[in-house]
Design an enzyme around this catalytic site. Structure first.
Site, mmCIF file in Angstrom:
data_model
loop_
_atom_site.group_PDB
_atom_site.id
_atom_site.type_symbol
_atom_site.label_atom_id
_atom_site.label_comp_id
_atom_site.label_asym_id
_atom_site.label_seq_id
_atom_site.Cartn_x
_atom_site.Cartn_y
_atom_site.Cartn_z
ATOM 1 N N CYS A 52 0.828 -1.206 0.000
ATOM 2 C CA CYS A 52 0.000 0.000 0.000
ATOM 3 C C CYS A 52 0.866 1.262 0.000
ATOM 4 O O CYS A 52 0.531 2.268 -0.642
ATOM 5 C CB CYS A 52 -0.923 0.003 1.212
ATOM 6 S SG CYS A 52 -2.078 -1.376 1.275
ATOM 7 N N ARG A 129 -7.778 -4.058 -2.990
ATOM 8 C CA ARG A 129 -7.273 -2.952 -3.815
ATOM 9 C C ARG A 129 -8.260 -2.689 -4.959
ATOM 10 O O ARG A 129 -8.116 -3.221 -6.056
ATOM 11 C CB ARG A 129 -5.894 -3.307 -4.371
ATOM 12 C CG ARG A 129 -4.894 -3.644 -3.300
ATOM 13 C CD ARG A 129 -3.510 -3.958 -3.866
ATOM 14 N NE ARG A 129 -2.726 -4.635 -2.852
ATOM 15 C CZ ARG A 129 -2.206 -4.057 -1.777
ATOM 16 N NH1 ARG A 129 -2.372 -2.761 -1.588
ATOM 17 N NH2 ARG A 129 -1.529 -4.760 -0.896
#
EC number: 1.11.1.24
Length: 215
Positions: A52, A129
């Protein structure tokens, strides 16, 4: 009696994007506030995680390019508001990149559920995601889901945005991996008469259903 896993609610392409009103690192965020510009809404599994972090750095470095296309960035995870702030400061300190776009703190998972970001096959406690491109009218135009273990290509998200905007402006479609300057696809004729006339219309025509042109 066996338990059944409820499929996540999924938004629909070319339909109004689910509305939201949620706290963020830049104050309260609503979908209506972004009317008149494009919006990239993207979720990540958790703050202070390596994959991330690389994605947020890449989004931050590309933010000016998105802004040049009248497009705002808006992140989201199920972490707290304070976790987001601490992570943003950490990225600036450790990686030298400032995160200037807001990050929604979706502790209730309301936005994540409305956008299908919670995928029980991958995780039922954090958002996968997911990336959503929403147009200036608030219509969902594209959505892309990545697994937890693989980071997104922010260059590809930008390419997709440019392709959508160019298609809207020029009433055309885009071939595989289209980039600005490449030929675009001319809409396929809808009648036999139009198909017969296609060869004489001045396009680069391979067959009646496949024609390209330069913009």
């Amino acid at each position: 009696m066996t338990d059944t896993i409820q499929a996540p609610q999924m938004p629909q392409l070319n339909a109004p994007a689910p509305s939201f009103d949620a706290p963020s690192t830049h104050g309260q965020q609503t979908l209506d506030a972004y009317k008149g510009q494009w919006l990239i809404l993207f979720s990540h599994p958790a703050d202070f995680t390596p994959v991330c972090t690389t994605e947020f750095i890449a989004f931050a470095k590309k933010q000016d390019d998105f802004a040049a296309r009248n497009t705002a960035l808006l992140g989201l995870s199920i972490d707290s508001h304070y976790s987001h702030i601490a992570w943003m400061l950490n990225i600036k300190e450790k990686f030298g990149t400032e995160i200037k776009f807001p990050i929604i703190a979706d502790l209730s998972m309301t936005v994540a559920r409305d956008y299908g970001m919670i995928q029980p096959g991958a995780s039922d406690t954090s958002a996968v995601r997911a990336t959503f491109i929403i147009d200036p009218q608030g219509v969902l135009r594209a959505m892309v889901y990545y697994p937890m273990v693989a980071g997104r290509s922010i260059d590809e998200i930008h390419r997709l945005l440019v392709a959508l905007q160019t298609a809207d402006e020029n009433k055309c479609a885009m071939p595989e991996n289209w980039k600005p300057g490449d030929a675009v696809i001319v809409p396929t004729p809808a009648t036999p008469e139009a198909a017969l006339a296609r060869a004489d219309e001045g396009y680069n025509t391979v067959d009646w259903y496949f024609s390209t042109r330069q913009l």
